[in-house]
Design an enzyme around this catalytic site. Structure first.
Site, PDB file in Angstrom:
ATOM      1  N   SER A   1       0.765  -1.045  -0.094  1.00 40.51           N
ATOM      2  CA  SER A   1      -0.021  -0.009  -0.031  1.00 40.51           C
ATOM      3  C   SER A   1       0.803   1.103  -0.157  1.00 40.51           C
ATOM      4  O   SER A   1       1.962   1.071   0.340  1.00 40.51           O
ATOM      5  CB  SER A   1      -0.900  -0.011   1.254  1.00 40.51           C
ATOM      6  OG  SER A   1      -0.138   0.338   2.347  1.00 40.51           O
ATOM      7  N   ASP A   2       0.272   2.363  -0.638  1.00 36.81           N
ATOM      8  CA  ASP A   2       1.001   3.474  -0.498  1.00 36.81           C
ATOM      9  C   ASP A   2       1.325   3.830   0.689  1.00 36.81           C
ATOM     10  O   ASP A   2       0.612   3.810   1.699  1.00 36.81           O
ATOM     11  CB  ASP A   2       0.406   4.645  -1.361  1.00 36.81           C
ATOM     12  CG  ASP A   2       1.557   5.580  -2.069  1.00 36.81           C
ATOM     13  OD1 ASP A   2       2.389   5.848  -1.417  1.00 36.81           O
ATOM     14  OD2 ASP A   2       1.102   6.380  -2.960  1.00 36.81           O
ATOM     15  N   CYS A   3       2.426   4.638   1.151  1.00 39.32           N
ATOM     16  CA  CYS A   3       2.703   5.085   2.655  1.00 39.32           C
ATOM     17  C   CYS A   3       1.509   5.810   3.107  1.00 39.32           C
ATOM     18  O   CYS A   3       1.006   6.684   2.289  1.00 39.32           O
ATOM     19  CB  CYS A   3       3.961   6.094   2.315  1.00 39.32           C
ATOM     20  SG  CYS A   3       5.355   5.086   2.059  1.00 39.32           S
TER      21      CYS A   3
END
Ligand code: NAG
Ligand code: NAG
Ligand code: NAG
Ligand code: NAG
Ligand code: NAG
Ligand code: NAG
Ligand code: NAG
Ligand code: NAG
Ligand code: NAG
Ligand code: NAG
Length: 785
Positions: A315-317
């Site tokens: 997942s994106d940060c």
């Protein structure tokens, strides 16, 4: 990436942690310069040094399959250790089992970058080759170039890994389709066409990941990887910060299934199926109110099952935190949100609370470690072990960076063949404008430290007598310094004006709200042009489309070049084009709309097709006038196309298992016995094969990009105007002719996507169109019993 460092990795789950990756568990494992003595874990001498007997660790047993070894490794971990490995907290490795720390986050969008904490530059590796931003490299329309850049980047990355300066997992490329020209991250992408974006992804990913000779191992889950790439951000992510709305809270809706299949998902599908990428990243936004990182249909059903991802999903940060804090998704706690993500893929703390099964977490870790095994993190990859300092910033790599910029540069206007300039006639040059001495701006974002910059000022100074004036900076908020630029232009044989945008204007978290040059740049251009003694060449540095109609109609401005953000060698490439050492052949990967386009529809409208008063988006659905259309680009020579065959036809036999689907027609009297069939039901081995003869009918050698589109039967309503189905960049000497052969799969090239998301092959009169309607080949499709 955001600043806050809670992070996720799904099937997966990692944090954006800040530990530098290395195989260092103990100071004695690295030398004085921080270079690891062992470049892989399962070296018996390394285990000895740490006081272990390697024979006791099955995860180092090369005779076992990766999955079994990964399971052994994961089974040795406590729950807390597992959580640590997924980045929930600071991963420090597990000394008990000789497992070193590893930082998953490195970036290599257009060269090895230090944006992610897994990679850093210092005196051992001071820089890496910085290629043009992707939007310019895409403009080359050259698949070989895209793959070659990927190969060079992975060679430099692997060399940096050997030197303890980089990880092996790179969260690149960014393959979101540019739906709206205001999007701040346009520079990172290959543009607005899903096929171009998808083919860019496939080639770049293969260049990064593939090890020559081992591209096609029978078991894709053990296929060796040079480095691991990541196609991001899935899905329908293309708004960063617009009109008070940011990407963390943006609920992309309504996103029609039709647009998902046809546009948003297509590059990802190609990246996974044809590129065999080893990672996919889900995005910050929601799609139809569901956070993408918690959407099990998108992640589990589509990416993992239908497309058969061999690798991990990340997942994106911050996106889990965002689900909780800003999106208020179902009033979740962090643990609940993580559980959502885990059900789509997975989570950490929630295991302890029983919200997530430990087995799910194990499975996610298994995906991760199998990728690290394929990368040789455990066993090494002998053919890559000797890569080192000499492989980074080599002359050859620097030359490729210049070549990429030359291939991408687009000639937009060239009245009276003003370009190329003859250096014998144009001895004194005025270089004016915010980008005339560009250095850092040429590398765009997600860049590293370049080996060396060559600014336009430096490059042109080597070729003529140059006078430089800034004119004003990019924001150009006043014109107090314009006069000195005007004075310089009065006396030069030719004036080169370098205008455009930079990361202060278009960037991650920074969308545009207009398509104009900022501030008084237009005023600068007009004043300088008016005063110029010689011809004026306008050089536009930007990612996105700009309405430069004022310059097109200014008779003093003879030539216009678009140069994207051209990378570390940008100045040299521009000078090569201006003086004719290179004949430009790039094509715009975006539609350049008129400025009022953005007043006609909000950036938040997700539909590609026209809805209500809103016009359509991209060349596929926008039928209005443009500054320059998608695919536009001139040359210093001219090309002629010829096609000699008759019309083509395709008759498909229906059988009792093939069902016909109705299509909306513009005329109730129009009838087809079988309007269309699902392409998934057809065997789809029919090919449309044809040859175009391309002739260089001018006086200079040069490259042409042959663009091939399909046009659906005119009676079918609600579909694209045309769609790109193939392209080929060809080099031709003056007077040379070449036959360019296209073999298109009929289903892939003639299909349309209907409102419900079905991919259908319509019967009726299709067309294959080459170039800007230069050639139109009828293709009749019929179904018969
Ligand atoms: C590092 O390894 C040396 C021997 O190779 C050992 O004496 C020392 O205790 C180790 N240090 C740590 C922190 O494990
Ligand atoms: C791998 O497969 C692709 C397509 O299936 C083919 O083009 C390529 O030549 C193959 N490579 C090797 C090394 O066999
Ligand atoms: C979320 O919590 C707030 C405050 O407790 C409550 O008012 C709201 O109805 C809840 N929303 C949902 C969707 O449960
Ligand atoms: C091109 O040159 C001719 C002759 O010098 C001139 O009449 C014409 O206006 C020029 N065209 C443009 C577009 O500059
Ligand atoms: C051009 O830019 C470089 C790098 O930023 C700088 O060192 C140099 O002084 C600039 N040249 C001029 C003439 O401003
Ligand atoms: C005009 O811009 C220059 C720098 O470009 C700045 O130093 C100056 O203060 C500005 N003047 C006004 C009136 O804003
Ligand atoms: C362009 O599309 C619009 C719908 O957005 C339609 O109303 C118009 O007639 C079309 N114009 C042309 C020239 O096809
Ligand atoms: C439907 O489209 C065809 C092809 O463009 C055209 O010839 C015909 O006039 C159209 N019919 C109607 C009712 O608009
Ligand atoms: C495509 O790119 C490759 C790699 O840079 C280059 O060798 C080739 O000449 C390019 N093709 C054309 C037609 O420019
Ligand atoms: C191209 O062909 C024409 C006519 O056939 C000839 O006059 C000309 O010299 C040729 N040019 C080159 C560069 O070969």
């Amino acid at each position: 990436m955001a600043q806050k460092m809670l992070f996720i990795l799904l099937s997966h789950i990692m944090l954006c942690f800040s530990v530098v990756s290395s195989l260092n568990l103990n100071a004695s494992l690295i030398d004085d310069l921080g270079v690891p003595k062992f470049n892989h874990i399962c070296d018996p001498a390394r285990f000895n040094m740490l006081g272990f007997d390697i024979a006791e660790f099955a995860f180092c047993d090369k005779s076992l399959p990766y999955e079994v070894r990964a399971k052994d490794l994961v089974d040795r971990m406590t729950l807390a250790e597992k959580a640590d490995q997924m980045g929930h907290g600071t991963s420090v490795g597990i000394p008990r089992i000789a497992l070193p720390p590893y930082n998953w986050w490195s970036e290599a969008l257009h060269g090895v970058s230090n944006t992610g904490p897994g990679t850093h530059f210092d005196s051992v590796v001071p820089g890496a080759t910085s290629f043009p931003t992707v939007i310019l490299t895409a403009a080359a329309f050259n698949q070989t170039l895209w793959k070659t850049i990927g190969k060079v980047v992975s060679t430099e990355a692997r060399a940096m890994y050997n030197l303890g300066r980089a990880g092996l997992t790179f969260w690149s490329p960014n393959i979101n389709v540019v739906r709206d020209p205001r999007w701040g991250r346009t520079l990172e992408t290959p543009g607005e066409d899903p096929l171009v974006v998808g083919l860019y992804a496939v080639n770049y990913v293969r260049g990064l990941q593939d090890i020559e000779g081992q591209e096609n191992t029978s078991d894709p889950n053990s296929r060796p990887l040079k480095v691991s790439a990541c196609c991001k951000h899935f899905a329908a992510y293309d708004l960063d910060n617009h009109d008070g709305l940011d990407r963390y809270r943006f609920d992309a809706k309504v996103v029609a299934e039709q647009d998902m299949v046809e546009t948003f998902n297509r590059p990802f599908e190609m990246c996974v199926k044809d590129g065999d990428v080893s990672s996919v990243m889900c995005s910050y936004n929601r799609v139809n109110s569901i956070p993408t990182c918690a959407d099990s249909y998108l992640l589990k059903k589509l990416v993992r099952e239908d497309w058969n991802l061999h690798g991990y999903i990340v997942s994106d940060c911050d996106s889990i935190k965002e689900i909780v804090e800003r999106q208020k998704w179902l009033n979740d706690t962090v643990e609940e949100a993580s559980a959502q993500v885990l059900k789509a893929g997975f989570l950490v703390k929630a295991v302890k609370q029983g919200k997530v099964g430990a087995a799910d977490m194990d499975k996610s870790l298994n995906y991760l470690y199998v990728v690290l095994m394929r990368l040789g993190f455990f066993d090494g990859i002998p053919s890559l072990a000797s890569l080192g300092k000499n492989d980074i910033c080599s002359e050859e790599n620097t030359e490729l960076a210049a070549e990429a910029a030359r291939q991408g540069i687009v000639l937009l206007q060239n009245d009276n063949e003003t370009l190329p300039l003859d250096p014998a006639k144009f001895k004194s040059l005025a270089l004016i404008g915010p980008h005339a001495n560009a250095t850092g701006v040429m590398k765009g974002n997600y860049a590293g430290i370049p080996c060396k910059f060559i600014s336009p000022l430096e490059a042109f100074s080597a070729l003529g007598q140059v006078t430089y004036e800034l004119g004003c900076d990019v924001k150009c908020s006043n014109y107090s310094t314009v006069q000195s630029a005007v004075d310089v232009a009065k006396n030069a044989d030719a004036t080169l004006l370098f205008v455009g945008l930079n990361l202060d204007v278009e960037a991650e978290s920074r969308d545009r709200d207009n398509l104009l040059l900022p501030g008084y740049q237009t005023h600068l251009v007009n004043k300088v042009a008016e005063a110029s003694k010689g011809p004026v060449i306008l050089v536009v540095m930007s990612a996105t489309a700009l309405d430069i109609s004022f310059a097109k109609i200014n008779p003093k401005i003879k030539s216009i070049l678009w140069v994207g953000y051209p990378g570390e060698q940008g100045g040299r490439a521009i000078a090569d084009v201006v003086f004719g050492n290179y004949n430009p052949g790039g094509r715009l990967p975006l539609t350049w709309y008129e400025a009022n386009y953005v007043d006609k529809l909000p950036m938040t409208s997700m539909s590609l097709r026209p809805v209500g008063k809103y016009p359509g988006r991209t060349y596929k659905f926008f039928n209005g006038t443009t500054i320059y259309p998608f695919g536009y680009g001139l040359s210093y020579t001219s090309f002629k196309y010829e096609y000699n065959s008759a019309e083509m036809s395709l008759d498909i036999k229906l059988n009792r298992l093939l069902h016909c689907h109705n299509l909306p027609y513009n005329d109730t009297n129009y009838k087809q016995n079988c309007p269309s069939v699902l392409i998934d039901d057809l065997t789809c081995d029919d090919e449309i094969a044809f040859e175009i003869t391309v002739q260089n009918v001018g006086h200079r050698d040069g490259s042409d990009v042959v663009l091939v589109y399909s046009v659906p039967p005119e009676e079918v309503t609600g579909t694209h105007i045309k769609q790109l189905v193939g392209f080929e960049r060809v080099f031709l000497q003056a007077n040379e002719s070449k036959n360019v052969k296209f073999v298109l799969n009929a289903c892939q090239s003639l299909n349309i996507v209907d409102v419900s998301g079905y991919r259908l092959l319509p019967s009726g009169s299709h067309k294959i169109v080459v170039g800007d309607n230069v050639i139109s080949i009828p293709v009749k499709v019929s179904y018969s019993l």
